[in-house]
Design a protein around this motif. Sequence first.
Motif, PDB file in Angstrom:
ATOM      1  N   GLU A   1      36.410  40.594  35.163  1.00  0.00           N
ATOM      2  CA  GLU A   1      36.671  39.111  35.576  1.00  0.00           C
ATOM      3  C   GLU A   1      35.815  38.844  36.619  1.00  0.00           C
ATOM      4  N   ARG A   2      35.278  39.760  37.313  1.00  0.00           N
ATOM      5  CA  ARG A   2      34.415  39.593  38.179  1.00  0.00           C
ATOM      6  C   ARG A   2      32.933  40.086  38.387  1.00  0.00           C
ATOM      7  N   GLY A   3      32.296  40.916  37.315  1.00  0.00           N
ATOM      8  CA  GLY A   3      31.214  41.447  37.035  1.00  0.00           C
ATOM      9  C   GLY A   3      30.934  42.381  38.236  1.00  0.00           C
ATOM     10  N   GLY A   4      29.425  42.476  38.585  1.00  0.00           N
ATOM     11  CA  GLY A   4      29.113  43.583  39.403  1.00  0.00           C
ATOM     12  C   GLY A   4      28.834  44.714  38.620  1.00  0.00           C
ATOM     13  N   HIS A   5      27.749  45.411  39.312  1.00  0.00           N
ATOM     14  CA  HIS A   5      27.214  46.753  38.371  1.00  0.00           C
ATOM     15  C   HIS A   5      27.114  46.623  37.145  1.00  0.00           C
ATOM     16  N   GLU A   6      26.326  45.595  36.702  1.00  0.00           N
ATOM     17  CA  GLU A   6      26.263  45.124  35.328  1.00  0.00           C
ATOM     18  C   GLU A   6      25.743  46.249  34.121  1.00  0.00           C
ATOM     19  N   VAL A   7      24.894  47.093  34.758  1.00  0.00           N
ATOM     20  CA  VAL A   7      24.511  48.122  33.643  1.00  0.00           C
ATOM     21  C   VAL A   7      25.297  49.155  33.492  1.00  0.00           C
ATOM     22  N   TYR A   8      26.047  49.552  34.917  1.00  0.00           N
ATOM     23  CA  TYR A   8      26.723  50.592  35.005  1.00  0.00           C
ATOM     24  C   TYR A   8      28.165  50.388  34.021  1.00  0.00           C
ATOM     25  N   ARG A   9      28.612  48.970  34.026  1.00  0.00           N
ATOM     26  CA  ARG A   9      29.847  48.398  33.354  1.00  0.00           C
ATOM     27  C   ARG A   9      29.105  48.618  31.754  1.00  0.00           C
ATOM     28  N   ALA A  10      28.175  48.368  31.374  1.00  0.00           N
ATOM     29  CA  ALA A  10      27.713  48.029  30.082  1.00  0.00           C
ATOM     30  C   ALA A  10      27.759  49.632  29.427  1.00  0.00           C
ATOM     31  N   SER A  11      27.413  50.786  30.441  1.00  0.00           N
ATOM     32  CA  SER A  11      27.104  51.953  29.949  1.00  0.00           C
ATOM     33  C   SER A  11      28.495  52.622  29.814  1.00  0.00           C
ATOM     34  N   LYS A  12      29.513  52.279  30.442  1.00  0.00           N
ATOM     35  CA  LYS A  12      30.804  52.686  30.088  1.00  0.00           C
ATOM     36  C   LYS A  12      31.488  52.072  28.954  1.00  0.00           C
ATOM     37  N   SER A  13      31.192  50.768  28.879  1.00  0.00           N
ATOM     38  CA  SER A  13      31.544  50.214  27.334  1.00  0.00           C
ATOM     39  C   SER A  13      30.892  50.781  26.243  1.00  0.00           C
TER      40      SER A  13
END
Length: 231
Positions: free
Chosen positions: A147-159
């Motif tokens: 809901e707040r984004g941030g560290h977008e590539v890290y988030r995407a890698s964990k997804s």
Amino acid sequence: MTDTSPRTALIIGASRNLGLGLAREFAQRGWKVVGTVRGASRTGLHDLADTSEGQVAVEEVDITVVESVEQLRERFAEASFDLLFVNAGITDPDKPASEVETEVFTRVMVTNALAPLRVIETLAPLVKPEGTMGVMSSRQGSISMNERGGHEVYRASKSALNQLMRSYDARRDDKRTLLLIHPGWVQTELGGEGAPLTVEQSVPGIVSTLEAHAGDGGLQFRSYADETVAW
């Protein structure tokens, strides 16, 4: 007859922080632990092994190198572990994904998503048929909770990691338990000094969660507090 031999764990990425904490906690609970480091430099895991009276051993592996993981499997060809846990993760600069260099994007995705999957698939034969395989994920990999984004590539890698593990679970044909673990927001290089949890506060919950779900079978995404994490 009852098997009284200690349970065994293979922890991939145990040189420091959460990985080292896991090795220490499992050893304190009576497990025999093999922890891995990436290079030849001395780490906290070596210090732990030196004082463990044989309960903790150190191996080297670079999970981003396929041959290195295969060599680790060959070295333990005759072993049988109750638990395989992959603790790996690097972060990215905290900026929009469109501004992240391609090389950084590739490195984060390979280290955080592709490499852990390869480790699980390559080393799965070392895990007992009723054993557990776990991977350190993150609530930041939850799409529904972003809901707040941030560290977008890290988030995407964990997804991506979570999706790859779901796909692996869908096509495998065995009864091993597969757990994705969110460790909480922890004071590490990834979490930063302002995180509310210390390694010492997070790790016992992670270990208890892994122990509690041994034998469940299937795939679960759970937190260090043994709560279900939304996909």
